[in-house]
Design an enzyme around this catalytic site. Structure first.
Site, PDB file in Angstrom:
ATOM      1  N   ALA A  94     -87.507   1.421 -27.752  1.00  0.00           N
ATOM      2  CA  ALA A  94     -88.389   1.001 -29.228  1.00  0.00           C
ATOM      3  C   ALA A  94     -89.135   2.399 -29.601  1.00  0.00           C
ATOM      4  O   ALA A  94     -90.062   2.419 -30.374  1.00  0.00           O
ATOM      5  CB  ALA A  94     -89.176  -0.126 -29.109  1.00  0.00           C
ATOM      6  N   ALA A  95     -88.781   3.456 -28.948  1.00  0.00           N
ATOM      7  CA  ALA A  95     -89.563   4.762 -29.039  1.00  0.00           C
ATOM      8  C   ALA A  95     -88.950   5.755 -29.994  1.00  0.00           C
ATOM      9  O   ALA A  95     -89.785   6.715 -30.229  1.00  0.00           O
ATOM     10  CB  ALA A  95     -89.969   5.546 -27.639  1.00  0.00           C
ATOM     11  N   ARG A 104     -84.957   7.797 -40.416  1.00  0.00           N
ATOM     12  CA  ARG A 104     -84.051   7.549 -41.531  1.00  0.00           C
ATOM     13  C   ARG A 104     -84.732   6.181 -42.315  1.00  0.00           C
ATOM     14  O   ARG A 104     -84.104   5.960 -43.633  1.00  0.00           O
ATOM     15  CB  ARG A 104     -82.671   7.138 -40.900  1.00  0.00           C
ATOM     16  CG  ARG A 104     -81.985   8.676 -40.555  1.00  0.00           C
ATOM     17  CD  ARG A 104     -80.672   8.192 -39.816  1.00  0.00           C
ATOM     18  NE  ARG A 104     -80.973   8.062 -38.329  1.00  0.00           N
ATOM     19  CZ  ARG A 104     -80.083   7.847 -37.352  1.00  0.00           C
ATOM     20  NH1 ARG A 104     -78.699   7.694 -37.691  1.00  0.00           N
ATOM     21  NH2 ARG A 104     -80.422   7.779 -35.987  1.00  0.00           N
ATOM     22  N   GLN A 144     -93.250   6.448 -23.620  1.00  0.00           N
ATOM     23  CA  GLN A 144     -92.287   7.581 -23.802  1.00  0.00           C
ATOM     24  C   GLN A 144     -92.808   8.638 -24.475  1.00  0.00           C
ATOM     25  O   GLN A 144     -92.831   8.448 -25.860  1.00  0.00           O
ATOM     26  CB  GLN A 144     -91.048   7.308 -24.074  1.00  0.00           C
ATOM     27  CG  GLN A 144     -90.051   8.511 -23.943  1.00  0.00           C
ATOM     28  CD  GLN A 144     -88.678   8.320 -24.950  1.00  0.00           C
ATOM     29  OE1 GLN A 144     -88.718   7.574 -25.820  1.00  0.00           O
ATOM     30  NE2 GLN A 144     -87.686   9.077 -24.459  1.00  0.00           N
ATOM     31  N   TYR A 182     -81.446  -1.975 -27.297  1.00  0.00           N
ATOM     32  CA  TYR A 182     -82.184  -1.210 -28.421  1.00  0.00           C
ATOM     33  C   TYR A 182     -82.901  -2.027 -29.225  1.00  0.00           C
ATOM     34  O   TYR A 182     -82.375  -3.206 -29.805  1.00  0.00           O
ATOM     35  CB  TYR A 182     -81.127  -0.208 -29.065  1.00  0.00           C
ATOM     36  CG  TYR A 182     -80.578   0.861 -28.291  1.00  0.00           C
ATOM     37  CD1 TYR A 182     -80.889   1.188 -27.110  1.00  0.00           C
ATOM     38  CD2 TYR A 182     -79.317   1.423 -28.974  1.00  0.00           C
ATOM     39  CE1 TYR A 182     -80.236   2.129 -26.231  1.00  0.00           C
ATOM     40  CE2 TYR A 182     -78.583   2.363 -28.096  1.00  0.00           C
ATOM     41  CZ  TYR A 182     -79.092   2.788 -26.796  1.00  0.00           C
ATOM     42  OH  TYR A 182     -78.416   3.660 -26.014  1.00  0.00           O
ATOM     43  N   GLU A 196     -71.108  10.915 -28.017  1.00  0.00           N
ATOM     44  CA  GLU A 196     -71.742  10.658 -29.335  1.00  0.00           C
ATOM     45  C   GLU A 196     -71.253  11.602 -30.462  1.00  0.00           C
ATOM     46  O   GLU A 196     -70.560  12.521 -30.420  1.00  0.00           O
ATOM     47  CB  GLU A 196     -73.147  11.330 -29.164  1.00  0.00           C
ATOM     48  CG  GLU A 196     -74.107  10.360 -28.291  1.00  0.00           C
ATOM     49  CD  GLU A 196     -74.379   8.967 -28.595  1.00  0.00           C
ATOM     50  OE1 GLU A 196     -74.489   8.606 -29.770  1.00  0.00           O
ATOM     51  OE2 GLU A 196     -73.811   8.117 -27.674  1.00  0.00           O
ATOM     52  N   TYR A 229    -101.222 -28.406 -59.194  1.00  0.00           N
ATOM     53  CA  TYR A 229    -101.630 -27.498 -58.092  1.00  0.00           C
ATOM     54  C   TYR A 229    -102.579 -28.247 -56.939  1.00  0.00           C
ATOM     55  O   TYR A 229    -103.305 -28.796 -57.426  1.00  0.00           O
ATOM     56  CB  TYR A 229    -102.224 -26.484 -58.711  1.00  0.00           C
ATOM     57  CG  TYR A 229    -103.258 -25.615 -57.511  1.00  0.00           C
ATOM     58  CD1 TYR A 229    -102.119 -24.933 -56.736  1.00  0.00           C
ATOM     59  CD2 TYR A 229    -104.593 -25.612 -57.182  1.00  0.00           C
ATOM     60  CE1 TYR A 229    -102.755 -24.404 -55.506  1.00  0.00           C
ATOM     61  CE2 TYR A 229    -104.963 -25.113 -55.868  1.00  0.00           C
ATOM     62  CZ  TYR A 229    -104.047 -24.460 -55.204  1.00  0.00           C
ATOM     63  OH  TYR A 229    -104.468 -23.840 -53.989  1.00  0.00           O
ATOM     64  N   ASN A 267    -100.460 -41.262 -56.409  1.00  0.00           N
ATOM     65  CA  ASN A 267     -99.639 -40.745 -57.408  1.00  0.00           C
ATOM     66  C   ASN A 267    -100.413 -39.852 -58.388  1.00  0.00           C
ATOM     67  O   ASN A 267    -101.198 -40.266 -58.683  1.00  0.00           O
ATOM     68  CB  ASN A 267     -98.966 -41.594 -58.514  1.00  0.00           C
ATOM     69  CG  ASN A 267     -97.951 -41.043 -59.322  1.00  0.00           C
ATOM     70  OD1 ASN A 267     -96.876 -40.984 -59.097  1.00  0.00           O
ATOM     71  ND2 ASN A 267     -98.330 -40.846 -60.885  1.00  0.00           N
TER      72      ASN A 267
END
Ligand code: UD1
Ligand code: MG
Length: 451
Positions: free
Chosen positions: A12-13, A18, A78, A106, A157, A351, A362
């Site tokens: 998650a580093a 993007r 990291q 990932y 890749e 409300y 009621n």
């Protein structure tokens, strides 16, 4: 014989550039849950007794979030992020006292099911296993180059692939499983000689194969391993989650009249024989018992709905609400942090906030609990079988007794005793002939002007 122990390393580093967002990519939500939490939940459900989240130093929100979920020992930093292989190596210290199998996943692939992850631990057999999928559009993904006997020769890749390799439709999901010692031995050999100058986790497949390790390929449907790198892909993941949730609900016995128009959260619980009409949105924390009818266009969150209730159309229910059995909530009713006893009704334009409504009470059309004075919130308590006349304002804190009635249009500021009628409004006064005289006067004035 003892079972091999399982651990998961969740990456998650990445910068997630993007996404073009202040919020780190892995904390963006799918089905109301951060993507990182999807990965954590899958690992937990797949029996991983150790989970390490690898986070970057560039966005402190990620380690903070992971620490809150799993504790400090489960977070590795990291810094700087130099690629996915480098990221897994960052978890090595946190796993130093662990031996067994490690799955890498990932944090930007939220739809991975626990069953699939579980099956990866057996798929690795005497080697390692990668989870692959046939991509409709493989652009951007790592491609799996297959060798003999269906094992992978290597993963290439997008940016490093030849034109020929770019034609491969079999893609890497990012999930990989191997024995811990083998994995870290291979990782130590990964270099960054590639188009992105990154240390690619995917290189362990080629390196493993060269060392005569079996590199098995398991398959998953694309919708399950979809990687989110942009807002467009986030919307695709959300759509895939919604589709999965709709199918699961229907398979569990819920009627969705127009499934495509109903939206769920990851934790929505709906029992069999609930009917959901079109255009309903279930936010976080909704639980609905059997036989309830959710009519069209409702927005519900943080509510437990009892058996055989009728909700909506056009109802909005906010967190902290609990409705007993056979409660009726009608159109244009908003409820927040309130309890309704069995059979209580609020059928129109109301409300109700910070209130306890007794069984069978009621609430007439236009009832309003005045719960807020600009600083604090106060509770309204209404007894069983009470009848709140239309357009009553209940100025909290206030109590209306059991079986009591409030006259329509009342502003109730004092507690009402059990069984009493409270009338709190101006008395009606009739002025004989006033309206006739007024109309005649106006008509005459109009005629004079016209002539
Ligand atoms: C990666 C895979 C690719 C696969 C695809 C599936 C590599 C080299 N490529 O590409 O084969 O098809 O996922 O979605 O692994 N991360 C770190 N540290 C880093 C870099 C990334 O923790 O230094 C994390 C990211 O936060 C993310 C995950 O690793 O959760 C994947 O990184 P990302 O940059 O999204 O890789 P992709 O280009 O999608
Ligand atoms: Mg990605």
């Amino acid at each position: 014989m003892s079972e091999t122990k399982r651990a998961a390393v969740i990456l998650a580093a990445g910068q997630g550039t993007r996404m073009k967002s202040e919020l780190p990519k892995v904390l963006h939500q799918v089905g109301g849950r951060p993507m990182l939490d999807w990965a954590i939940a899958a690992a937990q459900e797949a029996g991983c007794e150790r989970i390490v989240v690898v986070a970057g130093a560039h966005s402190p929100a990620v380690p903070t979030h992971a620490t809150k979920r799993l504790g400090e020992a489960a977070v590795a930093i990291q810094d700087p992020p130099l690629g996915t292989a480098h990221a897994v190596r960052a978890a090595e210290n946190a796993l130093k006292d662990f031996s067994g199998d490690v799955a890498v996943l990932y944090a930007d692939a939220p739809l991975l099911r626990a069953e699939t992850l579980r099956s990866m631990f057996s798929a690795r057999k005497d080697g390692l296993a990668v989870l692959a999928f046939e991509a409709e559009d493989p652009f951007g993904y790592g491609r799996i180059v297959l060798g003999d006997e269906g094992v992978a020769t290597r993963i290439v890749e997008q940016k490093d692939a030849t034109l020929e390799e770019q034609k491969i439709g079999l893609c890497n999901s990012g999930v990989l499983c191997a024995d811990k010692a083998t994995l870290f031995q291979l990782l130590a050999q990964v270099s960054n000689e590639n188009a992105k100058k990154e240390y690619y986790l995917t290189d362990v497949v080629g390196l493993g194969r060269k060392a005569a390790l079996k590199t098995y390929v398991a398959l998953a449907p694309e919708t399950e391993v979809l990687g989110v790198n942009s807002r467009v892909e986030l919307a695709e993941a959300e759509a895939a989650f919604q589709q999965r949730a709709r199918i699961a609900a229907m398979e569990a016995g819920v009627t969705l009249i127009d499934p495509q128009s109903v939206y769920f959260s990851y934790d929505t619980q709906i029992a069999a024989d609930v009917v959901v009409e079109p255009n309903c949105y279930f936010g976080l924390g909704v639980k609905i018992a059997g036989g309830a009818q959710i009519h069209a266009s409702c927005y519900l969150e943080g509510v437990e709905i009892g058996a055989n209730c009728s909700i909506g159309p056009f109802a909005r229910i906010r967190p902290g609400t609990k409705l007993g059995a056979k409660v009726k909530i009608g159109n244009f009713v908003e409820i927040k942090n309130a309890n309704f006893g069995d059979g209580a009704k609020s059928s129109h334009l109301t409300y109700v906030g910070d209130a306890d409504i007794g069984a069978r009470a009621n609430l007439g059309c236009g009832t309003i609990t005045c719960n807020y004075d600009g600083f604090d919130k106060y509770r309204t308590i209404i007894g069983e079988d009470a009848f709140i006349g239309s357009h009553t304002s209940l100025v909290a804190p206030v109590k209306v007794g059991a079986r009591a009635t409030t006259a329509a249009g009342s502003v109730i500021t004092k507690d009402v005793p059990d069984g009493a009628l409270a009338v709190a409004r101006g008395k009606q006064r009739d002025v004989e002939g006033w309206s006739d005289r007024f109309r005649a006067q106006k008509a005459a004035a109009k005629k004079d002007k016209g002539s």
